[in-house]
Design an enzyme around this catalytic site. Structure first.
Site, PDB file in Angstrom:
ATOM      1  N   SER A  25     -29.063  -1.599  21.703  1.00  0.00           N
ATOM      2  CA  SER A  25     -29.957  -2.020  20.911  1.00  0.00           C
ATOM      3  C   SER A  25     -30.320  -0.341  20.922  1.00  0.00           C
ATOM      4  O   SER A  25     -31.138  -0.188  19.422  1.00  0.00           O
ATOM      5  CB  SER A  25     -31.070  -2.669  20.646  1.00  0.00           C
ATOM      6  OG  SER A  25     -32.358  -2.447  21.648  1.00  0.00           O
ATOM      7  N   ASN A 112     -39.568  -8.280  26.242  1.00  0.00           N
ATOM      8  CA  ASN A 112     -39.948  -9.133  25.077  1.00  0.00           C
ATOM      9  C   ASN A 112     -41.505  -8.910  24.018  1.00  0.00           C
ATOM     10  O   ASN A 112     -41.478  -8.908  22.749  1.00  0.00           O
ATOM     11  CB  ASN A 112     -39.930 -11.050  25.083  1.00  0.00           C
ATOM     12  CG  ASN A 112     -38.271 -11.250  25.982  1.00  0.00           C
ATOM     13  OD1 ASN A 112     -37.504 -10.138  25.731  1.00  0.00           O
ATOM     14  ND2 ASN A 112     -38.731 -12.192  26.513  1.00  0.00           N
ATOM     15  N   THR A 157     -38.887  -6.763 -26.801  1.00  0.00           N
ATOM     16  CA  THR A 157     -38.617  -8.219 -26.080  1.00  0.00           C
ATOM     17  C   THR A 157     -37.091  -8.547 -26.382  1.00  0.00           C
ATOM     18  O   THR A 157     -36.455  -7.980 -27.476  1.00  0.00           O
ATOM     19  CB  THR A 157     -39.078  -9.002 -26.469  1.00  0.00           C
ATOM     20  OG1 THR A 157     -38.679 -10.045 -27.637  1.00  0.00           O
ATOM     21  CG2 THR A 157     -40.395  -9.124 -26.447  1.00  0.00           C
ATOM     22  N   HIS A 158     -36.513  -9.009 -25.160  1.00  0.00           N
ATOM     23  CA  HIS A 158     -35.026  -9.715 -25.344  1.00  0.00           C
ATOM     24  C   HIS A 158     -34.031  -8.184 -25.830  1.00  0.00           C
ATOM     25  O   HIS A 158     -32.919  -8.076 -26.986  1.00  0.00           O
ATOM     26  CB  HIS A 158     -34.513 -11.107 -26.869  1.00  0.00           C
ATOM     27  CG  HIS A 158     -35.765 -11.721 -26.762  1.00  0.00           C
ATOM     28  ND1 HIS A 158     -35.374 -12.867 -25.849  1.00  0.00           N
ATOM     29  CD2 HIS A 158     -36.629 -11.275 -26.501  1.00  0.00           C
ATOM     30  CE1 HIS A 158     -36.444 -13.293 -26.012  1.00  0.00           C
ATOM     31  NE2 HIS A 158     -36.811 -13.166 -26.455  1.00  0.00           N
ATOM     32  N   SER A 279     -19.709  15.175 -14.502  1.00  0.00           N
ATOM     33  CA  SER A 279     -18.509  14.598 -14.666  1.00  0.00           C
ATOM     34  C   SER A 279     -17.890  15.172 -13.796  1.00  0.00           C
ATOM     35  O   SER A 279     -17.714  16.471 -14.250  1.00  0.00           O
ATOM     36  CB  SER A 279     -18.347  14.193 -15.634  1.00  0.00           C
ATOM     37  OG  SER A 279     -16.762  13.380 -15.254  1.00  0.00           O
ATOM     38  N   LYS A 285     -20.531  16.017 -19.811  1.00  0.00           N
ATOM     39  CA  LYS A 285     -21.743  14.817 -18.888  1.00  0.00           C
ATOM     40  C   LYS A 285     -23.000  15.023 -18.557  1.00  0.00           C
ATOM     41  O   LYS A 285     -23.028  16.083 -17.729  1.00  0.00           O
ATOM     42  CB  LYS A 285     -20.834  13.791 -17.822  1.00  0.00           C
ATOM     43  CG  LYS A 285     -20.258  13.309 -18.677  1.00  0.00           C
ATOM     44  CD  LYS A 285     -20.355  12.262 -20.132  1.00  0.00           C
ATOM     45  CE  LYS A 285     -21.851  10.525 -19.352  1.00  0.00           C
ATOM     46  NZ  LYS A 285     -20.741  10.161 -18.811  1.00  0.00           N
ATOM     47  N   ASN A 287     -25.896  12.689 -16.072  1.00  0.00           N
ATOM     48  CA  ASN A 287     -25.371  11.684 -15.416  1.00  0.00           C
ATOM     49  C   ASN A 287     -26.764  11.257 -14.779  1.00  0.00           C
ATOM     50  O   ASN A 287     -27.317  12.092 -13.684  1.00  0.00           O
ATOM     51  CB  ASN A 287     -24.556  10.801 -14.852  1.00  0.00           C
ATOM     52  CG  ASN A 287     -23.151  11.175 -15.631  1.00  0.00           C
ATOM     53  OD1 ASN A 287     -23.238  10.632 -16.768  1.00  0.00           O
ATOM     54  ND2 ASN A 287     -21.946  11.204 -15.144  1.00  0.00           N
ATOM     55  N   GLU A 292     -29.418   5.370 -10.777  1.00  0.00           N
ATOM     56  CA  GLU A 292     -29.186   4.603 -10.085  1.00  0.00           C
ATOM     57  C   GLU A 292     -28.726   4.189  -9.117  1.00  0.00           C
ATOM     58  O   GLU A 292     -28.770   2.966  -8.633  1.00  0.00           O
ATOM     59  CB  GLU A 292     -27.373   4.817 -10.907  1.00  0.00           C
ATOM     60  CG  GLU A 292     -26.984   4.863 -12.809  1.00  0.00           C
ATOM     61  CD  GLU A 292     -25.989   5.631 -13.384  1.00  0.00           C
ATOM     62  OE1 GLU A 292     -25.008   4.673 -13.273  1.00  0.00           O
ATOM     63  OE2 GLU A 292     -25.952   7.001 -12.780  1.00  0.00           O
ATOM     64  N   GLN A 324     -32.569  -9.189  18.188  1.00  0.00           N
ATOM     65  CA  GLN A 324     -32.598  -7.998  17.882  1.00  0.00           C
ATOM     66  C   GLN A 324     -31.700  -7.117  17.401  1.00  0.00           C
ATOM     67  O   GLN A 324     -32.236  -5.968  16.462  1.00  0.00           O
ATOM     68  CB  GLN A 324     -31.638  -7.582  19.853  1.00  0.00           C
ATOM     69  CG  GLN A 324     -31.563  -5.981  19.889  1.00  0.00           C
ATOM     70  CD  GLN A 324     -30.246  -5.385  20.861  1.00  0.00           C
ATOM     71  OE1 GLN A 324     -31.178  -5.827  22.035  1.00  0.00           O
ATOM     72  NE2 GLN A 324     -29.234  -5.536  20.855  1.00  0.00           N
TER      73      GLN A 324
END
Ligand code: ARG
Length: 493
Positions: A25, A112, A157-158, A279, A285, A287, A292, A324
């Site tokens: 580990s 442990n 809304t929606h 881009s 562009k 972005n 994201e 582990q």
């Protein structure tokens, strides 16, 4: 090359290649190496205090451990040859001070209880850092909201224009969610900050260990009392990962809004160039890549939670090596949340919101029609459903002029005449005004500037309290840590 002393008696042959890395580990243990040194120091102090080891042994062990504390755990400890950092540090100590002293450190404990203690120590530090980072996000939201109590914008809304609200009201909605995330982490901290140490493999130990003593030295608020539970439990980690998941779900919603708001359809916000990419082919562009990636990071965190909970599902009592495999999920989730919160703060504070564009959209899509229906109820005594039907029919016809409303009232209002009741075009125009619609929504938590100002004050007070809570926790840990090191140095001197 140092050998793995743990294997020496019972097993023959060194592990090589794939099997060695498969079992080790070490990679994830880099996160708990510093914590392990503290655990070792506390354990040795306890063994000494309980006279389980002689002072002369203590005087050999402590300087070597203090050296690790002062200089950091050296790279050679993190060799995959050792199953984990605990074995690595023990081997390092045995080599530094000889087996007569180094070989006594592991009395009355097991890896442990050791690993469970280390994870909790590191995790509580991370939690305090994350709670602070979350406070920064909340502060930024409040700061921007304070500038925009009068900035009208459409609420959706929606994803349809619904009713006007303000940018301040919108931002405080996220603050509300983040303050509950803060509460969840604070509550979880209480369960994390308990010591499993002294439980050994699971059945505690026949040595007269003092569990409270090590717990206090390590800044824990108490014990995970049952020794079997103490080594087997990872629910504290699951709880944190669940809290992280909920938190990141909110982060991803906010990111989604920011992404949508920066489109040329919407243009409510412009994110700072530092948080954007361009881009490779389309030169125009800009972005919103940071938002994201952050939206996607939420998925990674949910994955970490899923991975962790799958790991413990069906595990028999008590410690199983499977555990582990859970720990890396915890650190992955922790890292993603920490970075996301920091970047979110900066992304928000450097963003430019466009009040003009918001205002332009605020009244679109008949967004103040509810207020008109409410006016028919308030001023002319119509039942709400009748008023709702009349205004709805007028919208279907395409406008909210007096003539259209009158026609609609004939059709769906049971023949009521709004004209006869005294409705004028001026009444209509007044109540369809965006700012009017906002200003009457002054119930607690509503968008009216008067309500939002109260909400802002309450929120600032709560942030102050939450900040004091973190300071208190940080100081408590710092004091415990200093006390531990001081005690160790005194015994060496
Ligand atoms: N490296 C292990 C873990 O992360 C701790 C060691 C326990 N090993 C054992 N064979 N009992 O859980």
């Amino acid at each position: 090359m140092r050998t793995d002393r743990v294997r020496l008696g019972r097993l023959s042959g060194e592990r090589k290649g794939e099997i060695m890395t498969f079992l080790s580990s070490m990679h994830a243990d880099r996160c708990i190496a510093d914590a392990d040194v503290l655990v070792d120091l506390a354990h040795v102090l306890m063994l000494d205090n309980q006279k389980i080891i002689d002072r002369e042994i203590t005087r050999k062990l402590l300087p070597a451990l203090l050296k690790l504390f002062d200089e950091g755990v050296p790279d050679e400890v993190f060799d995959d040859r050792f199953e984990d950092v605990h074995a690595g540090i023990e081997a390092f100590l045995i080599e530094s001070v000889g087996v007569d002293a180094g070989g006594r450190m592991h009395m009355g404990r097991s890896r442990n209880d050791e690993v469970a203690t280390c994870i909790r120590i590191r995790l509580r530090e991370e939690l305090l850092g994350q709670m602070s980072a979350l406070l920064r996000v909340r502060e930024v939201l409040v700061t921007i909201a304070g500038l925009h109590t009068g900035t009208a914008m459409p609420g959706f809304t929606h994803m349809q224009h619904a009713q006007p609200t303000t940018l301040a009201h919108y931002l405080l909605s996220y603050e509300g969610a983040f303050s509950r995330d803060f509460d969840r982490l604070r509550d979880a901290y209480v369960r994390v900050n308990r010591s499993p140490l002294g439980s050994a493999a699971f059945a505690s130990t026949g040595y007269p260990v003092n569990r409270e003593f090590t717990a206090a030295l390590l800044g824990f608020d108490g014990l995970v009392i049952n020794s079997m539970d103490a080594v087997a439990a990872r629910d504290f980690a699951l709880e944190i990962l669940a809290d992280f998941s909920i938190l990141m779900a909110t982060v991803s919603r906010l990111c989604e809004d920011l992404i949508f708001w920066s489109t040329s359809f919407v243009k409510f916000v412009s994110l700072d160039d530092a948080f954007c990419s361009t881009s490779s082919i389309m030169p125009q562009k800009k972005n919103p890549d940071t938002a994201e990636i952050m939206r996607a990071k939420s998925g990674s965190v949910f994955g970490a939670f899923a991975g962790a909970i799958m790991t413990v599902k069906g595990l028999p009592m008590s410690y199983n090596r499977d555990l582990q495999e859970l720990t890396p999920h915890l650190w992955r989730g922790t890292r993603d949340v920490t970075v996301s919160l920091r970047l979110l703060t900066d992304m928000l504070s450097s963003a430019t919101f466009d009040p003009e564009r918001m205002k332009e959209e605020a009244g679109k899509g008949f967004s103040t029609a509810t207020e008109l229906a409410d006016t028919l109820v308030r001023n002319y005594g119509l039942p709400f459903r009748t008023a709702h039907n009349i205004v709805g029919r007028a919208v279907q016809k395409g406008n909210l002029s007096l003539a259209t409303l009158e026609e609609s009232a004939q059709e769906v209002g049971g023949g009521i005449s709004l004209l006869k009741k005294g409705l004028t075009q001026k009444n209509i125009d007044d109540v369809l005004d965006v700012n009017f619609s906002i200003s009457v929504r002054g119930a607690p938590g509503g968008p009216a500037p008067s309500s939002v100002k109260i909400a802002l004050e309450d929120t600032k007070k709560q942030i102050g309290k939450d900040s004091a809570y973190i300071d208190h926790r940080v100081v408590k840990l710092k004091n415990a840590n200093e006390e531990l090191i001081k005690k160790a140095r005194e015994l060496v001197a």
